[in-house]
Design a protein around this motif. Sequence first.
Motif, PDB file in Angstrom:
ATOM      1  N   THR A  59     -14.018  13.457 -10.487  1.00 36.79           N
ATOM      2  CA  THR A  59     -14.672  12.570 -11.675  1.00 36.79           C
ATOM      3  C   THR A  59     -15.213  13.958 -12.708  1.00 36.79           C
ATOM      4  N   ASN A  60     -14.729  15.083 -12.698  1.00 36.93           N
ATOM      5  CA  ASN A  60     -14.904  16.152 -13.675  1.00 36.93           C
ATOM      6  C   ASN A  60     -16.614  16.439 -13.613  1.00 36.93           C
ATOM      7  N   THR A  61     -17.145  16.462 -12.533  1.00 34.68           N
ATOM      8  CA  THR A  61     -18.646  16.791 -12.557  1.00 34.68           C
ATOM      9  C   THR A  61     -18.908  17.772 -11.533  1.00 34.68           C
ATOM     10  N   LEU A  62     -17.901  18.616 -10.949  1.00 32.51           N
ATOM     11  CA  LEU A  62     -18.146  19.543  -9.930  1.00 32.51           C
ATOM     12  C   LEU A  62     -18.834  20.771 -10.627  1.00 32.51           C
ATOM     13  N   ASP A  63     -19.867  21.113 -10.205  1.00 32.36           N
ATOM     14  CA  ASP A  63     -20.715  22.417 -10.605  1.00 32.36           C
ATOM     15  C   ASP A  63     -20.035  23.567 -10.133  1.00 32.36           C
ATOM     16  N   PRO A  64     -19.532  24.640 -11.045  1.00 28.27           N
ATOM     17  CA  PRO A  64     -18.763  25.671 -10.741  1.00 28.27           C
ATOM     18  C   PRO A  64     -19.741  26.727 -10.135  1.00 28.27           C
ATOM     19  N   HIS A  65     -21.114  26.639 -10.366  1.00 28.95           N
ATOM     20  CA  HIS A  65     -22.033  27.608  -9.717  1.00 28.95           C
ATOM     21  C   HIS A  65     -22.742  27.215  -8.432  1.00 28.95           C
ATOM     22  N   ALA A  66     -22.113  25.980  -7.711  1.00 29.96           N
ATOM     23  CA  ALA A  66     -22.603  25.322  -6.509  1.00 29.96           C
ATOM     24  C   ALA A  66     -21.994  26.214  -5.381  1.00 29.96           C
ATOM     25  N   HIS A  67     -20.845  26.529  -5.325  1.00 34.22           N
ATOM     26  CA  HIS A  67     -19.958  27.383  -4.466  1.00 34.22           C
ATOM     27  C   HIS A  67     -19.073  28.491  -5.173  1.00 34.22           C
ATOM     28  N   PRO A  68     -19.098  29.558  -4.558  1.00 29.40           N
ATOM     29  CA  PRO A  68     -18.188  30.626  -5.282  1.00 29.40           C
ATOM     30  C   PRO A  68     -16.841  30.085  -5.510  1.00 29.40           C
ATOM     31  N   TYR A  69     -16.147  29.190  -4.736  1.00 34.55           N
ATOM     32  CA  TYR A  69     -14.966  28.689  -4.629  1.00 34.55           C
ATOM     33  C   TYR A  69     -14.859  27.801  -5.897  1.00 34.55           C
ATOM     34  N   PHE A  70     -15.758  27.093  -6.300  1.00 37.45           N
ATOM     35  CA  PHE A  70     -15.879  26.149  -7.450  1.00 37.45           C
ATOM     36  C   PHE A  70     -15.497  26.693  -8.659  1.00 37.45           C
ATOM     37  N   ALA A  71     -16.101  27.903  -9.055  1.00 39.99           N
ATOM     38  CA  ALA A  71     -15.537  28.703 -10.399  1.00 39.99           C
ATOM     39  C   ALA A  71     -14.329  28.527 -10.756  1.00 39.99           C
ATOM     40  N   GLY A  72     -13.469  28.665  -9.687  1.00 36.50           N
ATOM     41  CA  GLY A  72     -12.022  28.466 -10.388  1.00 36.50           C
ATOM     42  C   GLY A  72     -11.540  27.211 -10.364  1.00 36.50           C
ATOM     43  N   ILE A  73     -12.010  26.262  -9.950  1.00 36.78           N
ATOM     44  CA  ILE A  73     -11.448  24.849  -9.950  1.00 36.78           C
ATOM     45  C   ILE A  73     -12.200  23.933 -10.475  1.00 36.78           C
ATOM     46  N   ALA A  74     -13.289  24.111 -11.186  1.00 30.64           N
ATOM     47  CA  ALA A  74     -14.108  23.215 -11.693  1.00 30.64           C
ATOM     48  C   ALA A  74     -13.673  22.534 -13.093  1.00 30.64           C
ATOM     49  N   ALA A  75     -12.897  23.345 -13.611  1.00 30.41           N
ATOM     50  CA  ALA A  75     -12.423  22.977 -15.029  1.00 30.41           C
ATOM     51  C   ALA A  75     -11.037  22.199 -14.975  1.00 30.41           C
TER      52      ALA A  75
END
Length: 188
Positions: A59-75
């Motif tokens: 739903t395009n609401t993933l926080d890129p700062h919530a976990h190190p892995y998320f920075a690469g996929i949040a967009a």
Amino acid sequence: MADAPFSIDVDGWIAGLRRVESPNADERPDGELPSLAVIHAISLPPDEFGGDDILRLFTNTLDPHAHPYFAGIAALRVSAHFLIRRDGEAIQFAAAGRRAWHAGVSHWCGRERCNDFSVGIELEGGDAHPFTAAQYATLRQLLGALCARYPITALAAHSDIAPGRKTDPGPYFDWSELAVAGLPPRRF
């Protein structure tokens, strides 16, 4: 998982399933119906289960700062039609009659752009984990309903349609769990 068979409406929504609509879906090409079901696996963060991060990704609401892995996929702008949790709960993100953005660069039996003609089903899991009996039971029920409603003639792994790029649902997925009457075979 519901005890009653799944019922798919004219637009491709299943009554009784939790619905979390993803903006990452659009119309299929004119006249195109799903003829392929693609089985995926996902966990967010990797190898962790039970949170809402998959829903946030879709739903395009993933926080890129919530976990190190998320920075690469949040967009990323991705989705699937369905997610089946470890406990067998099914969540629907897009109507099966629409094109969800689950396959990426893909090809199947000489056709490119598998999103155009497939339904994407994510299982909460990964390459290092066996799937649960509850997930297989829900998957069989879901595939039975989809095959009854649409001209689905084959099942495939994400790795089958994106070889070299994807590995899911991985080595622990037991295709024999789907070898029941009425379901099409996995084809390569």
